[in-house]
Write a protein that holds these residues in place. Structure first.
Motif, PDB file in Angstrom:
ATOM      1  N   SER A 109      -6.705   1.921  14.701  1.00 55.96           N
ATOM      2  CA  SER A 109      -6.051   1.876  13.381  1.00 55.96           C
ATOM      3  C   SER A 109      -4.651   2.467  13.411  1.00 55.96           C
ATOM      4  O   SER A 109      -4.203   3.101  12.449  1.00 55.96           O
ATOM      5  CB  SER A 109      -6.914   2.609  12.333  1.00 55.96           C
ATOM      6  OG  SER A 109      -8.198   2.025  12.240  1.00 55.96           O
ATOM      7  N   LEU A 110      -3.954   2.246  14.519  1.00 57.87           N
ATOM      8  CA  LEU A 110      -2.567   2.693  14.659  1.00 57.87           C
ATOM      9  C   LEU A 110      -1.662   1.494  14.418  1.00 57.87           C
ATOM     10  O   LEU A 110      -1.755   0.491  15.130  1.00 57.87           O
ATOM     11  CB  LEU A 110      -2.339   3.248  16.074  1.00 57.87           C
ATOM     12  CG  LEU A 110      -0.924   3.702  16.429  1.00 57.87           C
ATOM     13  CD1 LEU A 110      -0.531   4.928  15.609  1.00 57.87           C
ATOM     14  CD2 LEU A 110      -0.832   4.003  17.926  1.00 57.87           C
ATOM     15  N   PRO A 111      -0.788   1.523  13.415  1.00 53.15           N
ATOM     16  CA  PRO A 111       0.095   0.381  13.177  1.00 53.15           C
ATOM     17  C   PRO A 111       0.975   0.123  14.393  1.00 53.15           C
ATOM     18  O   PRO A 111       1.509   1.049  14.995  1.00 53.15           O
ATOM     19  CB  PRO A 111       0.931   0.822  11.972  1.00 53.15           C
ATOM     20  CG  PRO A 111       0.157   1.933  11.339  1.00 53.15           C
ATOM     21  CD  PRO A 111      -0.559   2.622  12.457  1.00 53.15           C
ATOM     22  N   CYS A 112       1.114  -1.155  14.748  1.00 53.30           N
ATOM     23  CA  CYS A 112       1.956  -1.534  15.882  1.00 53.30           C
ATOM     24  C   CYS A 112       3.089  -2.425  15.407  1.00 53.30           C
ATOM     25  O   CYS A 112       2.857  -3.484  14.811  1.00 53.30           O
ATOM     26  CB  CYS A 112       1.139  -2.254  16.950  1.00 53.30           C
ATOM     27  SG  CYS A 112       2.091  -2.638  18.442  1.00 53.30           S
ATOM     28  N   VAL A 113       4.293  -1.987  15.656  1.00 55.90           N
ATOM     29  CA  VAL A 113       5.499  -2.782  15.409  1.00 55.90           C
ATOM     30  C   VAL A 113       5.892  -3.405  16.741  1.00 55.90           C
ATOM     31  O   VAL A 113       6.034  -2.697  17.740  1.00 55.90           O
ATOM     32  CB  VAL A 113       6.629  -1.894  14.859  1.00 55.90           C
ATOM     33  CG1 VAL A 113       7.921  -2.694  14.747  1.00 55.90           C
ATOM     34  CG2 VAL A 113       6.232  -1.314  13.506  1.00 55.90           C
ATOM     35  N   ALA A 114       6.026  -4.711  16.776  1.00 56.96           N
ATOM     36  CA  ALA A 114       6.244  -5.412  18.039  1.00 56.96           C
ATOM     37  C   ALA A 114       7.686  -5.905  18.158  1.00 56.96           C
ATOM     38  O   ALA A 114       8.342  -6.230  17.166  1.00 56.96           O
ATOM     39  CB  ALA A 114       5.284  -6.584  18.161  1.00 56.96           C
ATOM     40  N   LEU A 115       8.144  -5.952  19.401  1.00 60.67           N
ATOM     41  CA  LEU A 115       9.447  -6.496  19.735  1.00 60.67           C
ATOM     42  C   LEU A 115       9.276  -7.794  20.517  1.00 60.67           C
ATOM     43  O   LEU A 115       8.315  -7.947  21.277  1.00 60.67           O
ATOM     44  CB  LEU A 115      10.250  -5.499  20.583  1.00 60.67           C
ATOM     45  CG  LEU A 115      10.572  -4.151  19.948  1.00 60.67           C
ATOM     46  CD1 LEU A 115      11.304  -3.268  20.961  1.00 60.67           C
ATOM     47  CD2 LEU A 115      11.418  -4.326  18.696  1.00 60.67           C
ATOM     48  N   ASP A 166      13.712   2.766   8.275  1.00 61.11           N
ATOM     49  CA  ASP A 166      13.297   3.232   6.949  1.00 61.11           C
ATOM     50  C   ASP A 166      11.994   2.589   6.490  1.00 61.11           C
ATOM     51  O   ASP A 166      11.289   3.160   5.648  1.00 61.11           O
ATOM     52  CB  ASP A 166      14.393   2.942   5.913  1.00 61.11           C
ATOM     53  CG  ASP A 166      15.573   3.894   6.027  1.00 61.11           C
ATOM     54  OD1 ASP A 166      15.412   4.967   6.635  1.00 61.11           O
ATOM     55  OD2 ASP A 166      16.660   3.557   5.531  1.00 61.11           O
ATOM     56  N   GLY A 167      11.672   1.439   7.048  1.00 62.58           N
ATOM     57  CA  GLY A 167      10.484   0.727   6.592  1.00 62.58           C
ATOM     58  C   GLY A 167       9.339   0.710   7.584  1.00 62.58           C
ATOM     59  O   GLY A 167       8.424  -0.115   7.452  1.00 62.58           O
ATOM     60  N   LEU A 168       9.348   1.633   8.558  1.00 60.02           N
ATOM     61  CA  LEU A 168       8.260   1.645   9.523  1.00 60.02           C
ATOM     62  C   LEU A 168       6.942   2.079   8.866  1.00 60.02           C
ATOM     63  O   LEU A 168       6.925   3.020   8.075  1.00 60.02           O
ATOM     64  CB  LEU A 168       8.585   2.588  10.687  1.00 60.02           C
ATOM     65  CG  LEU A 168       9.679   2.119  11.657  1.00 60.02           C
ATOM     66  CD1 LEU A 168       9.774   3.085  12.841  1.00 60.02           C
ATOM     67  CD2 LEU A 168       9.445   0.696  12.139  1.00 60.02           C
ATOM     68  N   PRO A 169       5.845   1.417   9.227  1.00 62.49           N
ATOM     69  CA  PRO A 169       4.546   1.664   8.553  1.00 62.49           C
ATOM     70  C   PRO A 169       3.744   2.774   9.217  1.00 62.49           C
ATOM     71  O   PRO A 169       2.666   2.554   9.769  1.00 62.49           O
ATOM     72  CB  PRO A 169       3.853   0.319   8.701  1.00 62.49           C
ATOM     73  CG  PRO A 169       4.338  -0.186  10.029  1.00 62.49           C
ATOM     74  CD  PRO A 169       5.779   0.261  10.139  1.00 62.49           C
ATOM     75  N   PHE A 170       4.217   3.998   9.136  1.00 56.37           N
ATOM     76  CA  PHE A 170       3.464   5.136   9.681  1.00 56.37           C
ATOM     77  C   PHE A 170       2.102   5.240   8.997  1.00 56.37           C
ATOM     78  O   PHE A 170       1.975   4.979   7.805  1.00 56.37           O
ATOM     79  CB  PHE A 170       4.235   6.439   9.478  1.00 56.37           C
ATOM     80  CG  PHE A 170       5.447   6.585  10.358  1.00 56.37           C
ATOM     81  CD1 PHE A 170       5.339   7.175  11.614  1.00 56.37           C
ATOM     82  CD2 PHE A 170       6.694   6.159   9.932  1.00 56.37           C
ATOM     83  CE1 PHE A 170       6.445   7.332  12.429  1.00 56.37           C
ATOM     84  CE2 PHE A 170       7.813   6.292  10.746  1.00 56.37           C
ATOM     85  CZ  PHE A 170       7.687   6.888  12.002  1.00 56.37           C
ATOM     86  N   ALA A 171       1.113   5.673   9.774  1.00 57.63           N
ATOM     87  CA  ALA A 171      -0.224   5.881   9.231  1.00 57.63           C
ATOM     88  C   ALA A 171      -0.755   7.217   9.702  1.00 57.63           C
ATOM     89  O   ALA A 171      -0.370   7.713  10.757  1.00 57.63           O
ATOM     90  CB  ALA A 171      -1.160   4.758   9.682  1.00 57.63           C
ATOM     91  N   PRO A 172      -1.650   7.847   8.943  1.00 59.33           N
ATOM     92  CA  PRO A 172      -2.174   9.179   9.322  1.00 59.33           C
ATOM     93  C   PRO A 172      -2.935   9.143  10.647  1.00 59.33           C
ATOM     94  O   PRO A 172      -3.654   8.188  10.930  1.00 59.33           O
ATOM     95  CB  PRO A 172      -3.102   9.536   8.158  1.00 59.33           C
ATOM     96  CG  PRO A 172      -2.661   8.680   7.024  1.00 59.33           C
ATOM     97  CD  PRO A 172      -2.166   7.392   7.649  1.00 59.33           C
ATOM     98  N   VAL A 173      -2.750  10.200  11.422  1.00 59.64           N
ATOM     99  CA  VAL A 173      -3.546  10.415  12.616  1.00 59.64           C
ATOM    100  C   VAL A 173      -4.091  11.826  12.578  1.00 59.64           C
ATOM    101  O   VAL A 173      -3.522  12.704  11.923  1.00 59.64           O
ATOM    102  CB  VAL A 173      -2.722  10.209  13.923  1.00 59.64           C
ATOM    103  CG1 VAL A 173      -2.266   8.777  14.048  1.00 59.64           C
ATOM    104  CG2 VAL A 173      -1.546  11.159  13.971  1.00 59.64           C
ATOM    105  N   SER A 174      -5.177  12.037  13.285  1.00 59.04           N
ATOM    106  CA  SER A 174      -5.781  13.355  13.331  1.00 59.04           C
ATOM    107  C   SER A 174      -5.730  13.894  14.752  1.00 59.04           C
ATOM    108  O   SER A 174      -5.940  13.135  15.708  1.00 59.04           O
ATOM    109  CB  SER A 174      -7.245  13.308  12.865  1.00 59.04           C
ATOM    110  OG  SER A 174      -7.317  12.844  11.542  1.00 59.04           O
ATOM    111  N   PRO A 175      -5.455  15.187  14.926  1.00 56.03           N
ATOM    112  CA  PRO A 175      -5.439  15.740  16.263  1.00 56.03           C
ATOM    113  C   PRO A 175      -6.822  15.672  16.903  1.00 56.03           C
ATOM    114  O   PRO A 175      -7.825  15.887  16.244  1.00 56.03           O
ATOM    115  CB  PRO A 175      -5.012  17.202  16.062  1.00 56.03           C
ATOM    116  CG  PRO A 175      -5.370  17.496  14.643  1.00 56.03           C
ATOM    117  CD  PRO A 175      -5.213  16.210  13.894  1.00 56.03           C
ATOM    118  N   SER A 176      -6.847  15.364  18.224  1.00 54.51           N
ATOM    119  CA  SER A 176      -8.131  15.264  18.927  1.00 54.51           C
ATOM    120  C   SER A 176      -8.648  16.660  19.257  1.00 54.51           C
ATOM    121  O   SER A 176      -7.871  17.574  19.421  1.00 54.51           O
ATOM    122  CB  SER A 176      -7.950  14.452  20.218  1.00 54.51           C
ATOM    123  OG  SER A 176      -7.497  13.149  19.900  1.00 54.51           O
TER     124      SER A 176
END
Length: 221
Positions: free
Chosen positions: A175-181, A211-221
């Protein structure tokens, strides 16, 4: 808590995908196996432990998989001095640090190759936070283990930047957003179908879209 931007390296920050494809082609030919370069290119970004079977079949993997992988390294190493950064690679990293983001690099490539790219990028001078190679994880893309190791201990939010369908699939599994090139040579439609949430042509275009990157919450392992 800080936001983290996680960059793939090969095909994303450094222009290596076609070098890798040629090296794999030559490696297969050492064992009298001919795999079309286009087919190999489509598998670049997948871990080498998976690639042989994926492009040449289980019989080739069983017969000479380890030999092909050893030959790939022998073919690729002399090309290392030819590798160049993509335009805007350092600027993209520097701009991320200027925004206060953690900047992390993660590649399933060989450690000595990644060390070379880290130097090309002047990663430490730019204030980069962490980099890892394939030596740091047992699972390879599309397995997400490499990404999990890269983000281990970090809280806040994160986003990944990659260039292959394997990057997108690995990120989607956690569930980590991926921005692709498009820099790796894969079409926008295929990247979106694999789970990319945005696609940009180049690193400068990505930086303009920070400015529009879709960051999403992550939790420390």
């Amino acid at each position: 808590m800080s936001d983290t931007i996680l960059f793939d390296i090969d095909g994303t920050l450094v222009d290596t995908n076609y070098h890798h494809a040629v090296a794999w082609f030559r490696a297969f030919r050492r064992f009298d196996v001919t795999v079309p370069v286009w087919r190999i290119h489509r598998a670049i970004g997948m871990g080498g432990d998976r690639l042989v079977a994926a492009v040449a079949g289980d019989d080739v993997e069983d017969r000479c998989g380890d030999g092909v992988r050893d030959a790939w390294k022998q073919e690729f190493d002399p090309m290392l001095h030819e590798v160049r950064l993509f335009d805007g690679a350092r600027d993209a990293l520097a701009a991320a640090k200027d925004r206060g983001w953690r900047v992390v690099l993660a590649s399933s490539g060989a450690r000595e190759h990644i060390e070379h790219y880290v130097k090309l990028l002047e990663f430490e001078a730019l204030g980069g936070d962490r980099w890892i190679s394939g030596d740091d994880a047992s699972g390879t893309k599309p397995d997400p283990e490499l990404l999990e190791v890269a983000l281990d201990g970090y809280d806040g939010r994160a986003v990944m930047v990659g260039d292959s369908v394997w990057d997108c699939e690995a990120a989607e599994r956690i569930s980590l957003p991926c921005v692709a090139l498009r820099t790796g040579g894969t079409g926008a439609g295929e990247l979106l179908s694999a789970g990319a949430v945005q696609v940009h042509e180049t690193l400068p275009a990505l930086r303009e879209a920070y400015d529009g990157l879709p960051f999403a919450p992550v939790s420390p392992s």
